[in-house]
Design an enzyme around this catalytic site. Sequence first.
Site, PDB file in Angstrom:
ATOM      1  N   HIS A  17       0.837  -1.203   0.000  1.00 16.61           N
ATOM      2  CA  HIS A  17       0.000   0.000   0.000  1.00 16.61           C
ATOM      3  C   HIS A  17       0.869   1.249   0.000  1.00 16.61           C
ATOM      4  O   HIS A  17       0.610   2.202  -0.744  1.00 16.61           O
ATOM      5  CB  HIS A  17      -0.897   0.056   1.252  1.00 16.61           C
ATOM      6  N   LYS A  41     -15.593  -8.603   4.198  1.00 12.31           N
ATOM      7  CA  LYS A  41     -14.374  -8.901   4.950  1.00 12.31           C
ATOM      8  C   LYS A  41     -14.616  -8.685   6.436  1.00 12.31           C
ATOM      9  O   LYS A  41     -15.435  -7.866   6.834  1.00 12.31           O
ATOM     10  CB  LYS A  41     -13.219  -7.993   4.491  1.00 12.31           C
ATOM     11  N   ARG A  91      -1.210  -6.450  -8.156  1.00 12.06           N
ATOM     12  CA  ARG A  91      -0.146  -7.366  -7.763  1.00 12.06           C
ATOM     13  C   ARG A  91       0.022  -8.486  -8.767  1.00 12.06           C
ATOM     14  O   ARG A  91       1.127  -8.914  -9.038  1.00 12.06           O
ATOM     15  CB  ARG A  91      -0.450  -7.971  -6.395  1.00 12.06           C
ATOM     16  N   SER A 129      -3.006  -7.794   2.634  1.00 13.15           N
ATOM     17  CA  SER A 129      -3.400  -7.645   4.041  1.00 13.15           C
ATOM     18  C   SER A 129      -3.959  -8.946   4.601  1.00 13.15           C
ATOM     19  O   SER A 129      -3.671  -9.325   5.737  1.00 13.15           O
ATOM     20  CB  SER A 129      -4.433  -6.532   4.192  1.00 13.15           C
TER      21      SER A 129
END
Length: 166
Positions: A17, A41, A91, A129
């Site tokens: 990040h 989440k 990513r 994360s």
Amino acid sequence: MRTGVYPGTFDPVTLGHMDIIRRGAKLVDRLVIGVTTNPSKSPMFSLEERMEMVKREVADVSGEIHVVAFDSLLMDFAEREGAKVIVRGLRAVADFEYEYQMAGMNQQINPRVETVFLMADVSLQPIASRLVKEIALFGGDIHKFVPARVRDEVVARVEKIGRKGS
């Protein structure tokens, strides 16, 4: 003034990040980091804790950076902030497929805002994360993935909620 928005849950904020924040801040005059809660989440940290974490970590980043909570459609948030650009980090191919679909939907909602994809630094591409939390919950070392103070906060939270596999 060109404003960009970098949205995310930042639970916790990672070195990946931070890479996107540093690079994104160079592309716009004002970067708004939008901290949100994804209903699909389960966050380790509250919205307030994540906001403070991000504010602290971006304090030394060059450029005009604001950290703002939001709980709305991203394109509505971008409009409220006067953003013309959404900054998204990629990513891997799996990220691209999801982000490409989201960018298309967002363009349909608000064609005045463009989405810009930044590839994560090669050394940071595997960091997520979700994986950082999982590694920490099983007692693994996360120092290569998050800033030092964030590592300490994650470790403290894991101690509070209890490690898995103990």
